[in-house]
Design an enzyme around this catalytic site. Structure first.
Site, mmCIF file in Angstrom:
data_model
loop_
_atom_site.group_PDB
_atom_site.id
_atom_site.type_symbol
_atom_site.label_atom_id
_atom_site.label_comp_id
_atom_site.label_asym_id
_atom_site.label_seq_id
_atom_site.Cartn_x
_atom_site.Cartn_y
_atom_site.Cartn_z
ATOM 1 N N ASP A 1 -2.672 5.384 -3.274
ATOM 2 C CA ASP A 1 -3.113 6.410 -2.333
ATOM 3 C C ASP A 1 -1.995 7.396 -2.043
ATOM 4 O O ASP A 1 -2.214 8.406 -1.396
ATOM 5 C CB ASP A 1 -3.543 5.764 -1.006
ATOM 6 C CG ASP A 1 -4.977 5.275 -1.071
ATOM 7 O OD1 ASP A 1 -5.654 5.535 -2.077
ATOM 8 O OD2 ASP A 1 -5.421 4.620 -0.110
ATOM 9 N N ASP B 1 -14.101 1.421 -5.074
ATOM 10 C CA ASP B 1 -12.983 1.115 -4.187
ATOM 11 C C ASP B 1 -13.098 -0.311 -3.645
ATOM 12 O O ASP B 1 -14.151 -0.953 -3.729
ATOM 13 C CB ASP B 1 -12.987 2.128 -3.036
ATOM 14 C CG ASP B 1 -11.593 2.398 -2.483
ATOM 15 O OD1 ASP B 1 -10.706 1.557 -2.686
ATOM 16 O OD2 ASP B 1 -11.407 3.437 -1.844
ATOM 17 N N CYS C 1 -10.268 1.212 -7.959
ATOM 18 C CA CYS C 1 -9.366 1.577 -6.870
ATOM 19 C C CYS C 1 -9.417 0.434 -5.878
ATOM 20 O O CYS C 1 -10.457 -0.199 -5.716
ATOM 21 C CB CYS C 1 -9.877 2.872 -6.231
ATOM 22 S SG CYS C 1 -8.996 3.370 -4.744
ATOM 23 N N ARG D 1 -9.475 -2.710 8.237
ATOM 24 C CA ARG D 1 -10.101 -1.382 8.162
ATOM 25 C C ARG D 1 -11.529 -1.411 8.737
ATOM 26 O O ARG D 1 -12.454 -0.836 8.175
ATOM 27 C CB ARG D 1 -10.122 -0.869 6.723
ATOM 28 C CG ARG D 1 -10.003 0.651 6.674
ATOM 29 C CD ARG D 1 -10.344 1.213 5.317
ATOM 30 N NE ARG D 1 -10.000 2.640 5.285
ATOM 31 C CZ ARG D 1 -10.637 3.530 4.557
ATOM 32 N NH1 ARG D 1 -11.641 3.180 3.793
ATOM 33 N NH2 ARG D 1 -10.277 4.777 4.579
ATOM 34 N N TRP E 1 0.836 -1.189 0.000
ATOM 35 C CA TRP E 1 0.000 0.000 0.000
ATOM 36 C C TRP E 1 0.879 1.251 0.000
ATOM 37 O O TRP E 1 1.867 1.312 0.730
ATOM 38 C CB TRP E 1 -0.927 -0.010 1.237
ATOM 39 C CG TRP E 1 -1.716 1.246 1.339
ATOM 40 C CD1 TRP E 1 -2.851 1.564 0.643
ATOM 41 C CD2 TRP E 1 -1.407 2.389 2.147
ATOM 42 N NE1 TRP E 1 -3.266 2.827 0.977
ATOM 43 C CE2 TRP E 1 -2.394 3.357 1.900
ATOM 44 C CE3 TRP E 1 -0.385 2.683 3.052
ATOM 45 C CZ2 TRP E 1 -2.409 4.599 2.521
ATOM 46 C CZ3 TRP E 1 -0.390 3.933 3.672
ATOM 47 C CH2 TRP E 1 -1.394 4.863 3.409
ATOM 48 N N ASP F 1 -15.522 8.967 0.025
ATOM 49 C CA ASP F 1 -16.088 8.208 1.148
ATOM 50 C C ASP F 1 -16.834 9.109 2.143
ATOM 51 O O ASP F 1 -16.435 10.246 2.376
ATOM 52 C CB ASP F 1 -14.901 7.531 1.857
ATOM 53 C CG ASP F 1 -15.342 6.448 2.811
ATOM 54 O OD1 ASP F 1 -16.546 6.298 3.022
ATOM 55 O OD2 ASP F 1 -14.446 5.757 3.343
ATOM 56 N N LYS G 1 -16.081 6.070 -8.513
ATOM 57 C CA LYS G 1 -14.808 5.504 -8.035
ATOM 58 C C LYS G 1 -15.181 4.255 -7.249
ATOM 59 O O LYS G 1 -15.832 4.337 -6.218
ATOM 60 C CB LYS G 1 -14.100 6.521 -7.143
ATOM 61 C CG LYS G 1 -12.809 6.013 -6.522
ATOM 62 C CD LYS G 1 -12.117 7.157 -5.784
ATOM 63 C CE LYS G 1 -10.950 6.685 -4.939
ATOM 64 N NZ LYS G 1 -10.417 7.781 -4.110
ATOM 65 N N ASN H 1 -11.185 -1.956 -0.192
ATOM 66 C CA ASN H 1 -10.144 -1.610 0.765
ATOM 67 C C ASN H 1 -9.636 -2.717 1.678
ATOM 68 O O ASN H 1 -9.009 -2.432 2.683
ATOM 69 C CB ASN H 1 -10.627 -0.446 1.634
ATOM 70 C CG ASN H 1 -10.345 0.880 0.967
ATOM 71 O OD1 ASN H 1 -9.231 1.118 0.533
ATOM 72 N ND2 ASN H 1 -11.352 1.723 0.851
HETATM 73 C C1 GLA Z 1 -9.193 4.212 -0.063
HETATM 74 C C2 GLA Z 1 -8.931 4.954 -1.348
HETATM 75 C C3 GLA Z 1 -8.813 6.437 -1.065
HETATM 76 C C4 GLA Z 1 -10.088 6.917 -0.435
HETATM 77 C C5 GLA Z 1 -10.377 6.119 0.819
HETATM 78 C C6 GLA Z 1 -11.732 6.438 1.371
HETATM 79 O O1 GLA Z 1 -8.092 4.265 0.778
HETATM 80 O O2 GLA Z 1 -7.807 4.462 -1.967
HETATM 81 O O3 GLA Z 1 -8.550 7.137 -2.247
HETATM 82 O O4 GLA Z 1 -11.130 6.784 -1.350
HETATM 83 O O5 GLA Z 1 -10.343 4.719 0.575
HETATM 84 O O6 GLA Z 1 -12.020 5.724 2.498
#
Ligand code: GLA
Length: 742
Positions: free
Chosen positions: A548, A478, A526, A443, A199, A367, A476, A480
């Site tokens: 990020d 995502d 993402c 997370r 990351w 987010d 977007k 995570n």
């Molecule tokens: C991830 C994405 C970031 C952002 C956060 C929001 O880390 O890579 O760009 O969108 O989530 O929680």
């Protein structure tokens, strides 16, 4: 003829003048590999390329021919159990517990164009761009059929491969591995190049000399991962960015993968690429067919840049959604680093308004807009507006943004569920877990069981409704966290190792539905930055938030590494505030803009906090990006100076007609009394043409041989009157053919 079939239909030669790929039916009926590399002229019989020599000792042999040993022969689709002891491309488990298979040649078919792959992303091509060879093999005893798909692209040094297995027997069987590509080279003198990281430092370039035995990269995390990209290249020791041979391999897949090089005891190298066999097994019932993902193979004689350009061209012209091939991607502002979770409508509209003033085209709300999300502990899965933050609703906000002249986009994390959410209260069983095991959080969240259709359907309905209601222009998407406690209550016990693949098929299903229904919505993928940077997702989402980490210095390496495989115009690259939120580094706004320029451009800061001078700089950056956007989208990218090796970085993008080029030069640390004159040697220009850059004229050969002189401040001159630069400097050159200047 792109596909030549000779020697009474036993030899197959795929060629397009830039590469040759040759294999044949061996005397045992299996397929043997003969050659892959520089284009060869066609000939009736290539069988002398088979290394056929008398074996000694304990080699396996074919009945009474002791010289015929698949233990050392190069193979096309090596299988387990008949005397090739290297890693196989295919391995099955039969109901009686046996594993041995013997797939022999049955027939072939040639198709113009390229058939699609059911349920999987894959490159596409029409009849004039590619030809496909399908080879059918049979396992007579078990009544199985294996189809090997090879597509040769007419104008690119690219072959794609995939494999499908058809169960025509009466028994179910289990696929333990089915690799998408397997290539045997008759030599070992290669360096293996791959992209590794974590990351916030994704896609660092790693190079090592191949050693005897197995060396591999892969993922078992449920995603292609930040840690290794599904890419591997073999290059010659003397191959540089600009010259020499390299073989690139990339898997069009976003889940667990394996990319492996194995040097055997005769110094042959076997490359395998496909779904990671670890925690993979697929139950194949009679009349069912399983398709492997697609592997892309590039052969370049023009160094690493040649390889990268072939990947870029293929992905731009034959992989990303057609709608976005030539469509301009809007310059965006994303509120994440500006506000994190702390925003309301007023704050967001103020950002949008300021953004419009400097020329930004799309506002992205990241987010925190849904459920009751004020930090990362709640609400994933509740894709309804957060009324506390946005009491007038999303539609109202979206209209407000549009009134200010920007498009509106939104962040989702569709595959996730927070234990603190309404969704979890109503459907705890939708969160992935192994019965009896305490679920591991990451997370603060868990992953939805996308192997189940009803879960995918539920998320689809929520997203589709928001897209319609708010008339979204951009999403977007995502992801995570990685998967732990992999298991699905929807799968029978002997199908649990189908989980990871079915999960990714579920992700593709949702992408497919949404992108088909809303083709003009731009998707940016993402996964906590670059956790799923792969061609599988590029097929749906033409751009990806590659990291990020928005620090300009770190981005030099990340973008340089990512460009090995992925087009510049697919890399989300944003200018953010200083001190940088990931590294606390202060870099000048100019350098941040100059780095982000080589990507899909955007901002990740609060424009309300800019000084008037900074605002001016940003206006200039945006104008510059708009001026060069088509060049950045369509041009040939060259890496010139490697940030992993020096204090400097340089890269350039040249238009296909070679009439213009944009060059980025970056210097991380200032060096006192360094050199008197520094040049950066360019590439890709027409040698005899004259180019104008910063008011000076040069011939293409001068620029490529002697180089482009850098401005005085980069030369380390310490004299009182000379310009000095300090740390973190950059310069963008724009070069045009003489007589063509605007
Ligand atoms: C991830 C994405 C970031 C952002 C956060 C929001 O880390 O890579 O760009 O969108 O989530 O929680």
């Amino acid at each position: 003829m792109y596909i030549q079939v000779t020697n009474n239909g036993t030899q197959f030669h795929l060629t397009n003048g830039r590469l040759s790929y040759i294999f044949h039916v061996m005397k045992n009926g299996q397929l043997g590999h003969l050659y892959y590399g520089k284009a060869l002229r066609g000939r009736e019989d290539f069988s002398r390329l088979q290394a056929y020599h008398v074996q000694t000792g304990n080699s396996t042999q074919l009945d009474d021919d002791s010289a015929f040993s698949i233990e050392s022969f190069r193979q096309e689709i090596p299988s387990y159990g008949k005397g090739d002891f290297r890693s196989p491309a295919i391995s099955l488990r039969m109901p009686d517990g046996s594993h041995v298979t013997n797939f022999v040649y049955k027939n072939y078919e040639i198709k113009e164009g390229k058939p699609s792959l059911p349920d999987l992303p894959a490159a596409y091509a029409n009849n004039k761009d590619a030809s496909t060879l399908q080879i059918r093999l049979v396992e007579k005893r078990l009544k199985l059929e294996l189809v090997l798909n090879y597509t040769v692209f007419h104008d690119l040094p690219v072959i794609t491969r995939s494999v499908s297995l058809d169960n025509r027997g009466l028994d179910r069987i289990y696929i333990e591995r089915l690799m998408s590509a397997s290539v045997d080279f008759p030599e070992k003198d290669f360096e293996m190049v791959h992209l590794a990281g974590a990351w916030a430092r994704e896609c660092h370039i790693k190079t090592r000399q191949l050693q005897s035995g197995i060396q591999s990269i892969g993922s078992a995390r449920g995603a292609s991962s930040h840690h290794y990209n599904p890419f591997l290249a073999l290059k010659r020791f003397n191959t540089t960015e600009h010259t020499g041979e390299v073989y690139g391999f990339n898997l069009v897949y976003s889940g667990n993968f394996l990319a492996q090089a194995e040097i055997d005891h005769y110094d042959n190298t076997r490359i395998l690429l496909g779904i990671n066999p670890f925690r993979f097994e697929w139950r194949l019932e009679p009349d069912e067919c399983f398709h492997s993902p697609e592997a892309v193979m590039v052969y370049s004689e023009e160094g690493m840049n040649g390889m990268s350009q072939a990947f870029h061209d293929l992905y731009r012209e034959h992989l990303i959604p057609k709608h976005w091939q030539k469509e301009i991607r809007p310059i965006l502002i994303n509120n994440w680093e500006a506000t994190y979770f702390d925003f309301n409508e007023e704050k967001l509209l103020a950002i949008a308004e300021k953004a419009k003033d400097v020329g930004i085209e799309l506002f992205v709300l990241d987010d925190g807009w849904f459920g009751s999300r004020n930090d990362d502990t709640t609400s994933l899965g509740d894709w309804k507006v957060n009324k506390n933050k946005l009491p007038k609703g999303l539609k109202h906000l979206a209209e407000g943004v549009r009134l200010r002249g920007l498009k509106f986009g939104l962040w989702f994390e569709p595959e996730m569920i927070s234990p603190k959410s309404n969704l979890y209260e109503s459907h705890p069983e939708w969160a992935i877990k192994t019965p009896g095991e305490h679920p591991t959080l990451s997370r603060n969240q868990r992953v939805l069981d996308f192997t189940q259709d009803e879960v995918v359907q539920f998320i689809y309905e929520q997203m589709a409704q928001i897209i319609r209601e708010t008339e979204l222009s951009y999403i977007k998407w995502d992801m995570n966290r990685y998967i732990t406690e992999a298991y699905s209550s929807g799968l029978e016990a002997d199908c649990q190792d189908e989980f990871y693949h079915r999960y990714i098929l579920g992700v593709y299903k949702l992408y497919d539905r949404l992108t088909k229904e809303f083709p003009s919505v731009l998707f940016e993928s993402c996964a906590g930055g670059g956790g799923r940077v792969d061609p599988g997702l590029l097929y749906f989402a033409p751009q990806v938030w590659i990291s990020d980490n928005t620090d300009a210095v770190e981005r030099l390496k990340i973008q340089y590494g990512t460009s090995m495989v992925y087009p510049i115009y697919s890399m989300g690259s944003h200018v953010s505030a200083v001190p940088n939120h990931q590294t606390l580094r202060h870099t000048p706004l100019s350098m941040r803009g100059d780095v982000a320029l080589f990507g899909t451009f955007g901002y990740e800061l609060d424009p309300g906090e800019l000084t008037a001078a900074e605002q001016k700089v940003i206006e200039g950056q945006i104008q510059k990006y708009k001026q060069h956007r088509a060049l950045i989208r369509d041009g040939d990218f060259y890496r010139l100076i490697n940030p992993f090796e020096t204090n400097e970085t340089a890269w350039m993008i040249v238009s296909k007609d070679k009439h213009e080029a944009l060059i980025g030069f970056y210097q991380v640390r200032a060096m006192p009394n360094w050199r008197r004159q520094q040049n950066v040697r360019l590439a890709g220009l027409e040698r005899d043409w004259e180019y104008v850059v910063d008011g000076q004229c040069f011939y293409g050969d001068e620029l490529m041989t002697i180089g482009l002189p850098l401005p005085e401040e980069f030369n380390g001159v310490n004299g009182a009157t000379a310009k000095r630069s300090g740390d973190y400097q950059s310069h963008i050159f724009y070069l045009q053919l003489k007589g063509k200047q605007n």
